[in-house]
Write an enzyme that holds these catalytic residues in place. Structure first.
Site, mmCIF file in Angstrom:
data_model
loop_
_atom_site.group_PDB
_atom_site.id
_atom_site.type_symbol
_atom_site.label_atom_id
_atom_site.label_comp_id
_atom_site.label_asym_id
_atom_site.label_seq_id
_atom_site.Cartn_x
_atom_site.Cartn_y
_atom_site.Cartn_z
ATOM 1 N N ASP A 116 -27.243 -40.045 -17.741
ATOM 2 C CA ASP A 116 -27.501 -40.379 -19.140
ATOM 3 C C ASP A 116 -26.180 -40.588 -19.863
ATOM 4 O OD1 ASP A 116 -29.257 -40.920 -21.251
ATOM 5 O OD2 ASP A 116 -29.023 -38.901 -22.055
ATOM 6 N N TYR A 118 -24.047 -42.066 -23.590
ATOM 7 C CA TYR A 118 -23.914 -41.632 -24.986
ATOM 8 C C TYR A 118 -23.324 -42.816 -25.755
ATOM 9 C CZ TYR A 118 -22.561 -37.964 -28.465
ATOM 10 O OH TYR A 118 -22.412 -37.148 -29.575
ATOM 11 N N HIS A 123 -25.275 -42.791 -33.405
ATOM 12 C CA HIS A 123 -25.779 -41.503 -32.911
ATOM 13 C C HIS A 123 -24.628 -40.538 -32.639
ATOM 14 C CE1 HIS A 123 -28.038 -38.529 -30.608
ATOM 15 N NE2 HIS A 123 -27.175 -38.688 -29.611
ATOM 16 N N ARG A 132 -19.484 -30.792 -35.137
ATOM 17 C CA ARG A 132 -18.047 -30.498 -35.224
ATOM 18 C C ARG A 132 -17.424 -30.858 -36.560
ATOM 19 N NH1 ARG A 132 -18.933 -32.623 -30.208
ATOM 20 N NH2 ARG A 132 -18.569 -34.699 -31.044
ATOM 21 N N GLU A 189 -34.956 -38.276 -27.730
ATOM 22 C CA GLU A 189 -33.901 -39.265 -27.888
ATOM 23 C C GLU A 189 -34.471 -40.619 -27.469
ATOM 24 O OE1 GLU A 189 -30.267 -37.973 -25.946
ATOM 25 O OE2 GLU A 189 -29.783 -36.730 -27.695
ATOM 26 N N GLU A 191 -34.103 -44.070 -26.134
ATOM 27 C CA GLU A 191 -33.097 -44.738 -25.310
ATOM 28 C C GLU A 191 -33.732 -45.869 -24.508
ATOM 29 O OE1 GLU A 191 -30.492 -42.201 -23.042
ATOM 30 O OE2 GLU A 191 -30.803 -40.481 -24.376
ATOM 31 N N ASP A 221 -35.226 -39.084 -23.708
ATOM 32 C CA ASP A 221 -34.432 -37.973 -23.179
ATOM 33 C C ASP A 221 -34.737 -36.732 -24.033
ATOM 34 O OD1 ASP A 221 -32.466 -36.307 -22.151
ATOM 35 O OD2 ASP A 221 -30.854 -37.250 -23.301
ATOM 36 N N ARG A 225 -32.150 -28.857 -28.798
ATOM 37 C CA ARG A 225 -30.878 -28.822 -29.547
ATOM 38 C C ARG A 225 -30.273 -27.428 -29.635
ATOM 39 N NH1 ARG A 225 -29.753 -33.940 -28.831
ATOM 40 N NH2 ARG A 225 -31.304 -35.307 -29.769
ATOM 41 N N GLN A 228 -28.748 -26.737 -26.331
ATOM 42 C CA GLN A 228 -27.588 -27.637 -26.203
ATOM 43 C C GLN A 228 -26.367 -27.131 -26.976
ATOM 44 O OE1 GLN A 228 -28.539 -31.633 -27.485
ATOM 45 N NE2 GLN A 228 -26.529 -32.457 -26.977
ATOM 46 N N TYR A 232 -23.135 -26.475 -24.486
ATOM 47 C CA TYR A 232 -22.558 -27.784 -24.129
ATOM 48 C C TYR A 232 -21.047 -27.802 -23.916
ATOM 49 C CZ TYR A 232 -20.492 -29.241 -28.637
ATOM 50 O OH TYR A 232 -19.706 -29.366 -29.745
ATOM 51 N N LYS A 241 -31.273 -30.679 -21.408
ATOM 52 C CA LYS A 241 -31.818 -32.000 -21.117
ATOM 53 C C LYS A 241 -32.430 -32.072 -19.722
ATOM 54 C CE LYS A 241 -28.694 -34.127 -24.392
ATOM 55 N NZ LYS A 241 -29.442 -35.229 -25.007
ATOM 56 N N THR A 245 -37.543 -36.114 -18.649
ATOM 57 C CA THR A 245 -37.111 -37.403 -19.188
ATOM 58 C C THR A 245 -38.272 -38.349 -18.934
ATOM 59 O OG1 THR A 245 -34.811 -36.943 -18.637
ATOM 60 C CG2 THR A 245 -35.401 -39.251 -18.986
ATOM 61 N N THR A 337 -28.778 -42.302 -27.043
ATOM 62 C CA THR A 337 -29.686 -42.487 -28.173
ATOM 63 C C THR A 337 -29.273 -43.690 -29.003
ATOM 64 O OG1 THR A 337 -29.894 -40.110 -28.219
ATOM 65 C CG2 THR A 337 -30.738 -41.303 -30.126
ATOM 66 N N GLU A 351 -31.127 -36.202 -36.001
ATOM 67 C CA GLU A 351 -30.493 -37.057 -37.005
ATOM 68 C C GLU A 351 -31.422 -37.345 -38.177
ATOM 69 O OE1 GLU A 351 -28.239 -40.435 -34.816
ATOM 70 O OE2 GLU A 351 -29.664 -39.543 -33.432
HETATM 71 MN MN MN Z 1 -29.600 -38.781 -24.124
#
Ligand code: MN
Length: 411
Positions: A116, A118, A123, A132, A189, A191, A221, A225, A228, A232, A241, A245, A337, A351
């Site tokens: 997968d 990004y 996104h 962050r 997500e 995708e 996906d 959260r 994650q 992560y 994840k 899927t 995404t 989001e």
């Molecule tokens: Mn994804």
């Protein structure tokens, strides 16, 4: 004039006009078989005689056709187009049609491996801002590398398969210690998935990568959260994840999407030669996300377009192979995404609800920050042609409650 089919339902409002001819695996009660969608029907590839080796369709997966290579892909598509548009084939081919209504769809191919990416800039910017802060939103490598992580082929399921809310390790910012339990921030997500139809060993150019891509599916996906955000760093998402899927049941071929080529956004930074792409690498595919809470009508919560991606599937594939990583027939590459620039074009609830701070209205006086049990999520995609569209069929999944926690897993 727009090409028409003698299958009348293929000429009206349908995802599957004769310009599409996507490949799936269906079961109408006689076991899973390879089939081609046309209007509201499926052409049974184990019944119809088109002059191809029967072994190509003798197992319920399209991997053998993929292995046979691009010349066969083109021949097969040309023949299918001929027999489904030319009236003179009707008598011979019509008995091999099966109504789509009531069939059970299976995964259209054996997923060899799943990666997968990004590659959606909106996104990545949105998620980075939430995780962050705005100053560090886009990681420093993002404009240079199609970032990805190795996922699990075992987690890939076909549209319609229920998904249990994941269990996992959770730790909020104010918690001293993590705990183990059901995810409270389970998400989707939106995708596209690229299906790799040819193998590689060693470096491949973006042009070669383009030739290796057999087709595309819609891909959800599913992402926890809360799992994650705790897990992560430093190696990227893992259990967040790995639950499931979901992909749409029909592989829409790259050939069917060729008329819908679209340019990627301009580059802010020079792209290294091995990632440079001649010509438009994306497709103009309108995408939407809808949600239906138990027993209610669905509400569309986001609309976007595949054109919003920054890196194409061919660039992702070229990057994936660049280390010498062997690519296999049946590899699935998630795009990342696909969010647009506006609030209503965001491809995840994270989001859309901005981390849960701004719940999304879903009709019936209800709203959602994240998925609740018994919600059904539906992805759709359509490329609009002149007098027809090429669609993917829905990519759906209903979220069921988490499995009960056994005593030995309790504190
Ligand atoms: Mn994804």
């Amino acid at each position: 004039m727009t090409l028409a089919s003698w299958v009348e339902s293929a000429n009206g409002d349908t995802d599957f006009p004769v310009q599409n001819l996507p490949y799936g695996v269906f079961d109408a009660g006689l076991g899973p078989r390879c089939g081609v969608a046309i209007g509201d029907q499926i052409l049974d590839m184990t019944e119809v005689e088109l002059g191809f080796e029967p072994e190509l369709f003798s197992e319920p997966a399209w991997n053998r056709v993929m292995e046979a290579g691009p010349a066969l892909w083109a021949d097969l598509r040309a023949k299918l187009t001929e027999v489904l548009s030319d009236e003179s084939y009707r008598e011979r081919v019509a008995p091999c049609l099966v109504p789509q209504q009531g069939v059970k769809m299976h995964l259209p191919f054996r997923v060899a491996e799943y990666t997968d990416f990004y590659a959606g800039k909106h996104h990545a910017t949105n998620v980075g801002t939430m995780f962050r802060g705005a100053e560090n939103a886009l990681p420093p490598n993002w404009l240079s590398i199609p970032i990805g992580y190795n996922g699990r082929a075992s987690s890939v399921v076909v549209s319609g398969t229920p998904v249990h809310r994941p269990l996992g390790q959770l730790k909020g910012p104010d918690d001293d210690l993590p705990r183990f339990g059901p995810s409270q921030r389970f998400d989707i997500e939106l995708e596209m998935g690229a299906v790799v139809g040819q193998p590689s060993s060693g470096l491949v150019s973006v042009a070669q990568a383009e030739e290796m891509i057999f087709g595309y599916v819609l891909l959800n996906d599913w992402s926890a959260r809360d799992i994650q955000s705790w897990e992560y760093q430093p190696l990227g998402p893992f259990q967040a994840k790995a639950t499931a899927t979901t992909i749409s049941p029909w592989i829409v071929t790259a050939a069917a999407l060729e008329p819908f080529r679209a340019e990627a956004p301009p580059r802010e930074r020079p792209v290294l030669p091995y990632l440079r792409q001649e010509g438009p690498g994306l497709y103009d595919i309108a995408l939407e996300v809808a949600i239906a809470s138990a027993g209610r009508d669905e509400t569309v919560i986001a609309r976007t377009n595949m054109r919003e991606l920054y890196w194409s599937a061919a660039q992702q594939l070229a990057h994936h192979a660049s280390s010498g990583c062997p690519m296999r027939v049946g590899d699935l590459l998630g795009s990342g995404t696909i969010s647009g620039p506006t609030r209503d074009s965001r491809g995840s609830l994270l989001e859309l609800s901005w981390g849960g701070k701004e719940p999304v209205e879903i009709g019936g006086g209800q709203s959602r920050s994240f998925i609740e049990d018994n919600d059904t999520l539906i992805l759709r995609g359509q490329a609009q042609g002149d007098g027809y569209w090429v669609g993917f069929g829905p990519c759906t999944g209903t979220v069921l409650p988490a499995a009960p926690l056994p005593d030995w897993a309790k504190e």
